[in-house]
Design a protein around this motif. Structure first.
Motif, short mmCIF file in Angstrom:
data_model
loop_
_atom_site.label_atom_id
_atom_site.label_comp_id
_atom_site.label_asym_id
_atom_site.label_seq_id
_atom_site.Cartn_x
_atom_site.Cartn_y
_atom_site.Cartn_z
N UNK A 115 0.83 -1.20 0.00
CA UNK A 115 0.00 0.00 0.00
C UNK A 115 0.87 1.26 0.00
N UNK A 116 1.87 1.27 0.90
CA UNK A 116 2.75 2.45 0.98
C UNK A 116 3.56 2.61 -0.30
N UNK A 117 4.06 1.49 -0.83
CA UNK A 117 4.91 1.57 -2.02
C UNK A 117 4.11 2.08 -3.22
N UNK A 118 2.90 1.57 -3.37
CA UNK A 118 2.06 2.00 -4.49
C UNK A 118 1.84 3.51 -4.43
N UNK A 119 1.55 4.00 -3.25
CA UNK A 119 1.30 5.43 -3.05
C UNK A 119 2.46 6.28 -3.54
N UNK A 120 3.69 5.88 -3.17
CA UNK A 120 4.86 6.67 -3.52
C UNK A 120 5.23 6.51 -4.99
N UNK A 121 5.22 5.26 -5.47
CA UNK A 121 5.71 4.99 -6.82
C UNK A 121 4.75 5.51 -7.89
N UNK A 122 3.47 5.64 -7.53
CA UNK A 122 2.48 6.18 -8.47
C UNK A 122 2.92 7.55 -8.99
N UNK A 123 3.56 8.34 -8.09
CA UNK A 123 3.95 9.70 -8.45
C UNK A 123 4.93 9.72 -9.61
N UNK A 124 5.67 8.60 -9.79
CA UNK A 124 6.61 8.52 -10.91
C UNK A 124 6.05 7.66 -12.03
N UNK A 125 4.83 7.19 -11.88
CA UNK A 125 4.26 6.28 -12.86
C UNK A 125 4.94 4.93 -12.86
N UNK A 126 5.64 4.65 -11.75
CA UNK A 126 6.40 3.38 -11.72
C UNK A 126 5.74 2.39 -10.78
N UNK A 127 4.38 2.41 -10.76
CA UNK A 127 3.72 1.58 -9.75
C UNK A 127 3.99 0.09 -9.91
N UNK A 128 4.37 -0.32 -11.11
CA UNK A 128 4.67 -1.74 -11.28
C UNK A 128 5.90 -2.17 -10.48
N UNK A 129 6.77 -1.19 -10.18
CA UNK A 129 7.98 -1.51 -9.40
C UNK A 129 7.62 -1.87 -7.96
N UNK A 130 6.37 -1.59 -7.54
CA UNK A 130 5.89 -2.02 -6.22
C UNK A 130 6.23 -3.49 -5.99
N UNK A 131 5.99 -4.28 -7.02
CA UNK A 131 6.21 -5.73 -6.89
C UNK A 131 7.69 -6.00 -6.62
N UNK A 132 8.58 -5.31 -7.33
CA UNK A 132 10.01 -5.53 -7.12
C UNK A 132 10.40 -5.19 -5.68
N UNK A 133 9.96 -3.98 -5.26
CA UNK A 133 10.29 -3.56 -3.91
C UNK A 133 9.74 -4.52 -2.88
N UNK A 134 8.49 -4.88 -3.04
CA UNK A 134 7.84 -5.79 -2.10
C UNK A 134 8.59 -7.12 -2.02
N UNK A 147 -3.12 -6.77 -2.33
CA UNK A 147 -3.16 -5.30 -2.31
C UNK A 147 -3.00 -4.75 -3.72
N UNK A 148 -2.04 -5.33 -4.48
CA UNK A 148 -1.82 -4.87 -5.85
C UNK A 148 -3.06 -5.10 -6.71
N UNK A 149 -3.71 -6.21 -6.46
CA UNK A 149 -4.91 -6.54 -7.23
C UNK A 149 -5.98 -5.47 -7.02
N UNK A 150 -6.16 -5.05 -5.77
CA UNK A 150 -7.21 -4.07 -5.49
C UNK A 150 -6.78 -2.65 -5.82
N UNK A 151 -5.50 -2.34 -5.58
CA UNK A 151 -5.04 -0.97 -5.71
C UNK A 151 -4.63 -0.63 -7.14
N UNK A 152 -4.04 -1.61 -7.83
CA UNK A 152 -3.49 -1.36 -9.17
C UNK A 152 -4.22 -2.14 -10.25
#
Lengths: 267, 379
Positions: free
Chosen positions: B190-209, B291-296
């Protein structure tokens, strides 16, 4: 108090007391009066609920039925302030002394003084030292921690704490259990001496027949979930098999054989 | 607060100095003693005690040991054996108390002020040092005994006890470890998606997670939960056995307490913790995936493909390799502190707390050490 011999109103008055755990009844409608200034011994086999009786009188266990009056107050009814007021009038010595292990002996004795009085620290120190002398402990015990004391000393220190507020009524739970015979004798002497000096009423749970002989005025025996009450002389004539065994067994006979006429008078 | 002074309903105690005689009366009891003490001290400060030679206490209506002590103290202050008469029934009480006693002043073992502070610091330092040395000694002893046990496992290794410990510390911990890891996965994603969205890099959430959970969070969370759950249980169990003298009994029977009590716990936890960590890793990833399923609106297959690109078996192993070390430390500290318990009730609680704090502390310090080591090795 020793002076009010005319007053015969019982200090503890128990009527129809029922105690039990689940379906297991331990006390079945028992009655008991403890008179002012007497020493009452409570005996019974293991598991007959001697300590349960004591605990229900001081309010640690809620009885299933019946009434318990201490100083004319029903312990089941009083709460909060009134209960505190009652608790200041009695002292309890638990089996192992139940001293607070994180505090020195002097601090243990001062716990009730600090809680219930506005004494200066100097006076509390003097009172603690006095109580220690009273129970026969050397003065340097004051600064020791309970873990540094032997079993007998712990009990004496526990007694000093129980006596801190100068109670009228003293509950003793197996005071001589776990002591060697000499220490047990000395403890009996101590109880007798303090009872006389302070005019205490004593409720004594024990299974030590020497203690019974030495200090008690009357004895209450727990058998078959009921109480049989009397002096040693009366109980020796009782037909109940457990009581017979208890007073006429080898230990009982040896202890009672040493009964001299002087202590018979007391009985 | 109820005070014994407030509930007293006796007539007031009093005293009066009259022509060299101190007349006292009323109820001299504990309820009045604080006031009487103050007034008597004031009398003493005036130097009035020089002027009387006798205490007449015949008008006392009640006397208990606190009151009697005040009378005796006053007589002593008069400098000797002045006359003191009380109503007859209180004779025994006075006699009893009037024994030679030295009211030793209550003294703290710690000096006051700056020296006291230094004393405390010094004492704490020495204590910490002693603790470290004795823990190292214990580590040495356990190592030697384990070596012997492994050399002749038939004699010294207690399989049943080890299996019991694996059940106790591993299988029974599954629900709580699973739930907490799942929630950590959810929160991280949830936190990662929030931050990475600002760069359009929300897919990197998975990498970080994937990297955070597998390398750090899974093993760290599991170790901390197990330290709180099983490390404390070890200390409490062994401590209670010490209080009951069970450990002394075992030693007199010639049973080796390290073989029977410590090794099964250590080996059991060393087996259980890596398995628990693997399970926690999976639950954390599942939480993140949901979380990714619901958020992204990222479907599970897409998530899996992204994860595969981000992590390798090595990532998982870097996390898992730490688990046995942490398990060893938790079990060792838990058992060590259990054996330190003294024979009083406070000791068990104190050492159980200390065991948890120490093992969590050591786990995090070791984790940092591992991080440094891995970065030096370039893993």
């Amino acid at each position: 108090m020793a002076d009010s011999t005319g007053e015969k109103q019982p200090i503890i008055r128990i009527r129809g007391l029922v105690n039990g755990f689940g379906s297991n009844i331990i006390h079945d409608h028992i009655d008991l009066d403890v008179r002012r200034g007497e020493v009452l011994g409570v005996v019974g086999g293991s598991g007959t609920g001697k300590s349960v009786l004591l605990r229900s009188i001081i309010g640690l266990i809620q009885p299933l039925d019946g009434t318990i009056e201490v100083f004319g107050n029903r312990t089941g009814d009083v709460e909060g302030r009134a209960m505190r007021k009652l608790e200041m009038r009695w002292g309890v010595l638990f089996q192992e002394g139940a001293l607070f292990s994180a505090q020195t002996v002097a601090e243990n004795i001062q716990v009730p003084l600090r809680e219930y009085t506005s004494m200066s620290q100097a006076l509390m120190n003097e009172i603690a030292a006095m109580k220690l002398t009273m129970v026969g402990l050397p003065a340097d015990t004051a600064n020791k921690f309970p873990s540094e004391l032997s079993g007998g000393m712990k009990k004496r220190a526990g007694l000093a704490r129980a006596l801190a507020l100068d109670p009228e009524l003293l509950f003793l739970d197996e005071p001589t259990a776990g002591l060697d015979p000499i220490s047990a004798n000395q403890f009996d002497e101590l109880i007798k001496r303090l009872q006389k000096a302070l005019g205490l009423t004593v409720f004594l749970v024990t299974h030590d027949i020497d203690t019974l002989r030495a200090v008690t005025d009357r004895i209450a025996v727990l058998v078959n979930k009921k109480l049989v009450i009397g002096t040693i002389a009366e109980l020796r004539k009782n037909d109940d098999p457990w009581i017979k065994d208890y007073f006429s067994g080898v230990r009982g006979r040896a202890a009672l054989a040493s009964m001299d006429p002087a202590s018979m008078d007391k009985v | 607060m109820t005070s014994i002074e407030a509930v007293a309903d006796e007539p007031d105690a009093w005293f009066k100095l009259d022509r060299g005689v101190l007349a006292v009366g009323g109820a001299w009891t504990i309820a009045e003693s604080a006031r009487l003490d103050r007034e008597l001290n004031a009398l003493n400060a005036d130097g009035a005690q020089e002027k009387f030679k006798e205490i007449d206490a015949s008008k006392i209506t009640r006397l208990d040991s606190a009151g009697a002590w005040l009378l005796l103290r006053t007589r002593r202050a008069m400098g000797g054996q002045g006359a003191l008469n009380v109503p007859a029934q209180y004779g025994p009480l006075l006699e009893n108390l009037d024994q030679e006693q030295k009211a030793e002043p209550h003294r703290s073992r710690i000096p006051p002020g700056f020296r006291g502070r230094l004393y405390r610091i010094g004492r704490a330092t020495m204590h910490a040092w002693g603790q470290t040395v004795s823990m190292l000694e214990y580590l040495g002893r356990v190592t030697i005994e384990s070596g012997e046990a492994i050399a002749s496992p038939r004699h010294n290794l207690r399989i049943a006890a080890i299996v019991h410990q694996v059940e106790e510390t591993g299988i029974n911990a599954l629900p709580i470890v699973g739930l907490l890891s799942f929630l950590i996965g959810v929160v991280l994603a949830y936190q990662a998606v929030d931050q990475l969205k600002q760069f359009g890099a929300q897919n990197l959430t998975v990498n970080g997670l994937g990297i955070i959970v597998l390398r750090e969070m899974g093993v760290l969370m599991t170790s901390i939960i197990v330290a709180g759950r099983s490390g404390s249980a070890f200390t409490a169990q062994l401590g209670t056995m010490r209080v009951n003298e069970e450990i002394d009994a075992m030693q007199t029977m010639g049973l080796n307490t390290v073989d029977t009590l410590v090794l099964p716990r250590i080996i059991g936890l060393v087996i259980a913790l890596p398995l628990l960590t693997l399970y926690a890793d999976i639950m954390g990833i599942v939480g993140g995936a949901i979380m990714c399923y619901f958020d992204l609106n990222m479907t599970i297959p897409v998530f899996m493909r992204q994860l595969q690109g981000a992590v390798s078996v090595n990532t998982l192993m870097v996390g898992l390799i730490k688990a046995p070390v942490f398990a060893f430390v938790i079990a060792l500290v838990g058992c060590y502190e259990g054996f330190q318990v003294e024979r009083n009730a406070a000791s068990v609680g104190l050492l159980t707390t200390r065991s948890v704090v120490e093992s969590v502390f050591l786990v995090i310090v070791l984790d940092a050490a591992f991080s440094i080591m891995f970065s030096v090795l370039g893993i």
